[in-house]
Design an enzyme around this catalytic site. Structure first.
Site, PDB file in Angstrom:
ATOM      1  N   THR A  26      14.235   1.943  -3.465  1.00 46.10           N
ATOM      2  CA  THR A  26      15.015   0.722  -3.210  1.00 46.10           C
ATOM      3  C   THR A  26      14.515  -0.403  -4.110  1.00 46.10           C
ATOM      4  OG1 THR A  26      15.358   1.347  -0.905  1.00 46.10           O
ATOM      5  CG2 THR A  26      15.590  -0.990  -1.421  1.00 46.10           C
ATOM      6  N   GLY A  80      10.398   1.887  -7.129  1.00 45.45           N
ATOM      7  CA  GLY A  80       9.669   0.763  -7.715  1.00 45.45           C
ATOM      8  C   GLY A  80       8.431   0.428  -6.899  1.00 45.45           C
ATOM      9  N   ALA A  81       7.809  -0.696  -7.215  1.00 44.61           N
ATOM     10  CA  ALA A  81       6.637  -1.154  -6.462  1.00 44.61           C
ATOM     11  C   ALA A  81       6.476  -2.657  -6.677  1.00 44.61           C
ATOM     12  CB  ALA A  81       5.379  -0.432  -6.916  1.00 44.61           C
ATOM     13  N   LYS A  92       4.084  -1.708  -1.607  1.00 43.75           N
ATOM     14  CA  LYS A  92       5.536  -1.646  -1.591  1.00 43.75           C
ATOM     15  C   LYS A  92       6.051  -2.302  -0.306  1.00 43.75           C
ATOM     16  CE  LYS A  92       7.691   2.018  -2.533  1.00 43.75           C
ATOM     17  NZ  LYS A  92       8.641   1.075  -3.146  1.00 43.75           N
ATOM     18  N   GLY A  93       7.356  -2.560  -0.291  1.00 44.20           N
ATOM     19  CA  GLY A  93       7.952  -3.114   0.911  1.00 44.20           C
ATOM     20  C   GLY A  93       8.492  -4.515   0.739  1.00 44.20           C
ATOM     21  N   GLY A  94       8.446  -5.017  -0.504  1.00 41.84           N
ATOM     22  CA  GLY A  94       9.045  -6.328  -0.757  1.00 41.84           C
ATOM     23  C   GLY A  94      10.514  -6.354  -0.372  1.00 41.84           C
ATOM     24  N   GLY A  95      11.153  -5.192  -0.424  1.00 43.14           N
ATOM     25  CA  GLY A  95      12.558  -5.078  -0.026  1.00 43.14           C
ATOM     26  C   GLY A  95      12.723  -4.575   1.393  1.00 43.14           C
ATOM     27  N   GLU A 101      10.856   4.685   2.502  1.00 47.61           N
ATOM     28  CA  GLU A 101      10.282   5.000   1.185  1.00 47.61           C
ATOM     29  C   GLU A 101       9.059   5.899   1.342  1.00 47.61           C
ATOM     30  OE1 GLU A 101      11.665   0.923  -1.150  1.00 47.61           O
ATOM     31  OE2 GLU A 101       9.686   1.003  -0.254  1.00 47.61           O
ATOM     32  N   LYS A 119       3.830  -5.977 -12.612  1.00 46.13           N
ATOM     33  CA  LYS A 119       3.404  -5.328 -11.361  1.00 46.13           C
ATOM     34  C   LYS A 119       2.014  -4.706 -11.455  1.00 46.13           C
ATOM     35  CE  LYS A 119       7.530  -6.062  -9.564  1.00 46.13           C
ATOM     36  NZ  LYS A 119       8.451  -5.030  -9.189  1.00 46.13           N
TER      37      LYS A 119
END
Ligand code: 5RP
Length: 215
Positions: A26, A80-81, A92-95, A101, A119
């Protein structure tokens, strides 16, 4: 940075095997990967998606989205990351898609992470660490995260994950042992998942550039 994201996303196509089901992450970098995947969609069986956002984009391109329970083990996951350290461990998890994921990364033989150069970090933690929590456990989990890490959990108010949960972003961390911290935070009741991908890091990292760097 979007040009670097595009270059990383397009390079990841090199890892897609014919007749496979592809795990898809994502975010804005992954969106470029999905767009590139659409150009070779006749070569794959479909995709397992990590979010409603990616599902919509995949379906918009006419790529079949397959339930992970019906797909079995996957050969490839591309995502992504928010941060990536020299050992390919990630935040991860900004989204807010971290739980799905993490599930798909675990189900995949190879995890290819696509990032722009911003990043890359030596030590994880400058980006606030996302943690998905069951809503009723938000305050309890925040207190226990503060006690365990000294970091400051901030509720990402207004955001509800695809699983119906909430997200705490933990500020002020410098994560010297990501595997141990991931394990410790996973023990807190009400924590659904932690946005540290250290126990199962990426296998390959593609840093977008002209040309992309494959680590
Ligand atoms: C979503 C994620 C994303 O991979 C991460 O936030 C990076 O996003 P972007 O590619 O838009 O910079 O973990 O939960």
């Amino acid at each position: 940075m979007s040009e670097a994201k595009r270059l990383a996303g397009e390079k990841a196509i090199d890892f897609v095997e014919d007749d496979s089901i592809v795990g898809v992450g994502t975010g804005s970098t992954v969106a470029y990967f999905i767009d590139a995947l659409a150009r070779i969609k006749h070569r794959i069986r479909g995709a397992v998606s990590s979010s409603e956002q990616s599902t919509e984009r995949l379906r918009g391109h006419g790529i079949e989205v397959i339930d992970l329970n019906h797909a079995g083990p996957l050969t490839l996951y591309v995502d992504g990351a928010d941060e990536c350290d020299p050992h390919k461990r990630l935040i991860k998890g900004g989204g807010a898609a971290l739980t799905r994921e993490k599930i798909i990364a675990e189900a995949s033989a190879k995890f290819v992470c696509i990032v722009d150069p911003s990043k890359r970090v030596d030590v994880l933690g400058r980006f606030p660490l996302p943690i998905e929590v069951i809503p009723m456990a938000r305050s309890l989990a925040a207190r226990e995260i503060l006690a365990a890490t000294g970091g400051q959990p901030v509720w990402r108010e207004g955001v509800v994950t695809d699983n119906g949960n909430w997200v705490l972003d933990v500020h002020g961390l410098s994560i010297v042992d990501p595997v141990a911290l991931e394990r410790e935070l996973n023990q807190i009741p009400g924590v659904v998942s932690v946005g540290l991908f250290a126990r199962r890091p990426a296998d390959v990292v593609i840093v977008g550039g002209e040309p992309p760097t494959v680590l």
